[in-house]
Scaffold this active site. Sequence first.
Site, PDB file in Angstrom:
ATOM      1  N   CYS A 235      82.499  -5.923  28.130  1.00 22.95           N
ATOM      2  CA  CYS A 235      82.094  -4.661  27.513  1.00 22.95           C
ATOM      3  C   CYS A 235      81.037  -3.939  28.351  1.00 22.95           C
ATOM      4  O   CYS A 235      81.080  -2.717  28.499  1.00 22.95           O
ATOM      5  CB  CYS A 235      81.488  -4.903  26.126  1.00 22.95           C
ATOM      6  SG  CYS A 235      82.324  -6.129  25.143  1.00 22.95           S
ATOM      7  N   ASP A 236      80.063  -4.677  28.857  1.00 22.85           N
ATOM      8  CA  ASP A 236      78.851  -4.028  29.386  1.00 22.85           C
ATOM      9  C   ASP A 236      78.642  -4.163  30.884  1.00 22.85           C
ATOM     10  O   ASP A 236      77.732  -3.526  31.431  1.00 22.85           O
ATOM     11  CB  ASP A 236      77.617  -4.601  28.661  1.00 22.85           C
ATOM     12  CG  ASP A 236      77.670  -4.341  27.160  1.00 22.85           C
ATOM     13  OD1 ASP A 236      78.280  -3.331  26.764  1.00 22.85           O
ATOM     14  OD2 ASP A 236      77.116  -5.151  26.404  1.00 22.85           O
TER      15      ASP A 236
ATOM     16  N   CYS B  20      78.437  -9.644  26.099  1.00 24.93           N
ATOM     17  CA  CYS B  20      79.835  -9.379  26.460  1.00 24.93           C
ATOM     18  C   CYS B  20      79.929  -8.712  27.830  1.00 24.93           C
ATOM     19  O   CYS B  20      79.679  -7.509  27.953  1.00 24.93           O
ATOM     20  CB  CYS B  20      80.487  -8.503  25.391  1.00 24.93           C
ATOM     21  SG  CYS B  20      82.186  -8.061  25.785  1.00 24.93           S
TER      22      CYS B  20
END
Length: 322
Positions: free
Chosen positions: A148-149, A145
């Site tokens: 997200c990261d 992701c």
Amino acid sequence: MSDVRDVIIIGSGPAGLTAAIYTARASLKPLVLEGEPSSTSDQPGGQLMLTTEVENFPGFPEGIMGPELMMNFKAQAERFGAEFQTVKASRVDFSERPFKVWVGDPDAPEPTHVAKTVIVSTGAQSLMLGLDKETELIGHGVSTCATCDGFFFRDQEIAVIGGGDSAIEEATFLTKFASKVKIIHRRDELRASQIMQDRAFANPKIEFVWNTEVKEIKGTDKLEGIVVENTQTGERSDLDVTGMFVAIGHRPNTDMFKGHLAMKDNGYLITQAPSTRTSIEGVFACGDVQDDYYRQAITAAGSGCAAAIDAERWLEENDDAH
Ligand code: NAP
């Protein structure tokens, strides 16, 4: 009929647990079939159990670890009386009401549970390459992701695996942070749409590594590089990247619902937006199992809230006991 539940929730990621909080607070005494521990995202707590720090879930200005966030969701649902069973549903029958749900032997003549409404929140899984250490290092250099990261890879060289829209979109997004993004694709042409391709080709931070597959992940506690192989020559080489984003597609956890609920060609459940109604009245779906577009914890949680309210209103309108 005293054993007939008002609501059964199948799946316990952000969508299912938010539905549990809302239905429990509405005194519907939900039963949550939360899944069983496994190394994939198809487990209690869902995909966030496989992440480390979550920085974009509102309400946590310092961020929170994914598993801790999911423990908090669950504790909040339990506080209002939600009941949890650490089991996987194995079969459903939505052909008549009350709806039937099996746990364990799917061929057992009698269902394990019956309910007036069912909320399906079984989520989706990122497809993985199947390499050693790949799953263990999720959150430690391996990610599925970018949203997200990506932030954790500022000024670093990273790899994105895949050649579809997801890979190109993630790679383009990651150039906001990384110093270099290498897209590793097993063929010499992309599957992604032309407009996304053009954007990536024009991006000076993106480099394409064609006809190449990842063969090995290096590092013990965190990813320290990958070994790739040219599919034409068989030649192997080391790539010194600190991050590897696997973007080879997702699969919704919907096998059990085939023939019972309407789904798209890609297997995601069809809901009647903006509601969470499925093709069967009284069955609702929320979270990634019906969302192949946003796929965020907060959007899943939002749709879990909607499913709970939809189920509650459905009971009010259709069930004399309410
Ligand atoms: P996808 O279109 O199925 O592409 C998957 C890519 O991963 C393909 O390039 C495939 O290679 C590669 N791949 C699959 N298995 C692999 C393996 N084991 N090892 C190495 N490479 C592997 O999946 P997606 O990119 O997630 O897209 C899914 C759907 O969502 C598509 O319809 C897409 O258009 C849509 N989508 C749209 C957007 C957007 O419009 N903004 C963004 C994301 C996704 P091959 O090409 O060789 O098969």
